[in-house]
Design a protein around this motif. Sequence first.
Motif, PDB file in Angstrom:
ATOM      1  N   MET A 133       0.756  -1.321  -0.036  1.00 18.66           N
ATOM      2  CA  MET A 133      -0.016  -0.053  -0.058  1.00 18.66           C
ATOM      3  C   MET A 133       0.918   1.360  -0.084  1.00 18.66           C
ATOM      4  O   MET A 133       0.148   2.331  -0.368  1.00 18.66           O
ATOM      5  CB  MET A 133      -0.964   0.149   1.091  1.00 18.66           C
ATOM      6  N   GLU A 137       1.874   3.371  -7.057  1.00 15.22           N
ATOM      7  CA  GLU A 137       0.897   2.438  -7.848  1.00 15.22           C
ATOM      8  C   GLU A 137       1.498   1.755  -9.112  1.00 15.22           C
ATOM      9  O   GLU A 137       0.916   0.852  -9.174  1.00 15.22           O
ATOM     10  CB  GLU A 137      -0.341   3.381  -8.374  1.00 15.22           C
ATOM     11  N   ARG A 141       1.572  -2.065  -9.445  1.00 17.76           N
ATOM     12  CA  ARG A 141       0.759  -2.905 -10.619  1.00 17.76           C
ATOM     13  C   ARG A 141       1.830  -3.440 -11.476  1.00 17.76           C
ATOM     14  O   ARG A 141       1.464  -4.703 -11.911  1.00 17.76           O
ATOM     15  CB  ARG A 141       0.048  -1.894 -11.207  1.00 17.76           C
ATOM     16  N   PRO A 150      -2.708  -6.012  -6.145  1.00 16.38           N
ATOM     17  CA  PRO A 150      -3.180  -4.518  -6.725  1.00 16.38           C
ATOM     18  C   PRO A 150      -4.412  -4.160  -6.246  1.00 16.38           C
ATOM     19  O   PRO A 150      -4.811  -3.320  -5.686  1.00 16.38           O
ATOM     20  CB  PRO A 150      -2.671  -4.463  -7.940  1.00 16.38           C
ATOM     21  N   GLU A 151      -5.443  -5.063  -6.609  1.00 15.72           N
ATOM     22  CA  GLU A 151      -6.823  -5.088  -6.272  1.00 15.72           C
ATOM     23  C   GLU A 151      -7.266  -4.951  -4.935  1.00 15.72           C
ATOM     24  O   GLU A 151      -8.065  -4.087  -4.409  1.00 15.72           O
ATOM     25  CB  GLU A 151      -7.524  -6.210  -6.977  1.00 15.72           C
ATOM     26  N   GLU A 154      -6.114  -1.582  -3.373  1.00 15.95           N
ATOM     27  CA  GLU A 154      -7.104  -0.648  -3.908  1.00 15.95           C
ATOM     28  C   GLU A 154      -8.197  -0.436  -2.958  1.00 15.95           C
ATOM     29  O   GLU A 154      -8.644   0.669  -2.699  1.00 15.95           O
ATOM     30  CB  GLU A 154      -7.285  -0.729  -5.433  1.00 15.95           C
ATOM     31  N   LYS A 155      -8.859  -1.722  -2.622  1.00 21.99           N
ATOM     32  CA  LYS A 155      -9.968  -1.706  -1.953  1.00 21.99           C
ATOM     33  C   LYS A 155      -9.553  -1.442  -0.542  1.00 21.99           C
ATOM     34  O   LYS A 155     -10.333  -0.491   0.317  1.00 21.99           O
ATOM     35  CB  LYS A 155     -10.444  -3.185  -1.600  1.00 21.99           C
ATOM     36  N   LEU A 157      -7.279   0.972   0.338  1.00 20.46           N
ATOM     37  CA  LEU A 157      -7.220   2.312   0.269  1.00 20.46           C
ATOM     38  C   LEU A 157      -8.538   2.966   0.367  1.00 20.46           C
ATOM     39  O   LEU A 157      -8.474   4.349   1.319  1.00 20.46           O
ATOM     40  CB  LEU A 157      -5.846   2.745  -0.664  1.00 20.46           C
ATOM     41  N   ASP A 158      -9.384   2.665  -0.209  1.00 22.10           N
ATOM     42  CA  ASP A 158     -10.500   3.310  -0.333  1.00 22.10           C
ATOM     43  C   ASP A 158     -11.138   3.032   0.976  1.00 22.10           C
ATOM     44  O   ASP A 158     -11.801   4.303   1.533  1.00 22.10           O
ATOM     45  CB  ASP A 158     -11.437   2.680  -1.522  1.00 22.10           C
TER      46      ASP A 158
END
Length: 449
Positions: A133, A137, A141, A150-151, A154-155, A157-158
């Motif tokens: 994290m 980015e 990736r 990576p997926e 992203e979840k 971090l959101d």
Amino acid sequence: VATQAKRPRVAGPMACGNPDPVAGFLSWCRRVGLELSPKVEVSRQGTVAGYGMMARESVQAGELLFVVPRAAILSQHTCSIGGLLERERGALQSQSGWVPLLLALLHELQAAASHWRPYFALWPELGHLEHPMFWPEEERRRLLQGTGVPEAVEKDLDSIRSEYHSIVLPFMEAHPDLFSLRVHSLELYLQLVALVMAYSFQEPLEEEEDEKEPNSPMMVPAADILNHLANHNANLEYSADCLRMVATQPIPKGHEIFNTYGQMANWQLIHMYGFVEPYPDNTDDTADIQMVTVREAALQGTKTEAERLLMYERWDFLCKLEMVGEEGAFVIGREEVLTEEELTTTLKVLCMPAEEFREFKDQDGGGDDKREDGSLAINNIPKLKASWRQLLRNSILLTLQTYATDLKTDKDVLSNKEVYAKLSRREQQALQVRYGQKMILHQLLELTS
């Protein structure tokens, strides 16, 4: 087994001014009743590049390594603002369930007179955590494409940003006497989330408590010094008054003591802890085949619009049976399929003749309860029906296409010690994740021929 975390450790955030943080920590342990066996010692030579715990003398299986009293555990209840957190717990509820502990850490970390300062001295430097994290980015990736990391990041971090702005920030603004918004920033919050992800413990529920919400995470001094191995030699046991670290096998003098964070694949280790076990050491490693990839492979096998529509109907029925989902994955281990029921049912429904599917659907998936010939143990894959094997094979081939490199490329780098040594730590770790997954997928591919 409690889920826990790690690693790289360097000088902690409170180490400044303390010439020997280990001595300070051990002194603090004595004050709080945290008892270490004379057979163990805290070492700066841990496997993962930082602190670890070593056997000063030979240890036998079943021997007690140390005892952590409940009062020495840092949690939302034992911190100095525990009363406030308890009174306002309704406003602090979140999907993760971590907010109260994170607020406790935000406060204690900056409190000059914090009771936990000697413990913090052994923490890693927060600005140098190696979780993906914190990678750029593009690098994340490029190095981890196809692995699922990576997926997942992203979840994370959101979710973390949403949690900070909707719950944490309003709470801190309501208590300016306890929190400085200049100091307690989103950046620090992200770092502490990674630290909790990597170092906290979550006490397992008793069998009769399965319906309850999971226990909140907690920081367990001494226990979080131990690094992880799939082939571990110690385990944490829970009781009402304390937590005990116990040897699970003999540990020779001078050897490192390893806990387990659970059965963790390398992609999970790098995602949650910032490190991996080099191939082939991680016997718990897995590879995922995304459920939608199997649907894609099945759709590619249709020839007419009617067949295509029927395939979607089959998929919708599997969703109704809760066997598949848009974001789910079939998990493949080295020796077995961990999601055996889900994958078996999916292959069966997607491959059965149309009339048989109609009958199966009319019975809501019931009726024929007998097991198909051969379970989904890896060595039984060749015994599956030809149509099942073909769909599985096509799904594996589609999965392998999601990686940026092929197996041979990764193997060439991994087997060349000189080339491998020139890679950055992140490149090495990512390579181990990719290679382990691809080896599992290629083994499976071979068995579907």
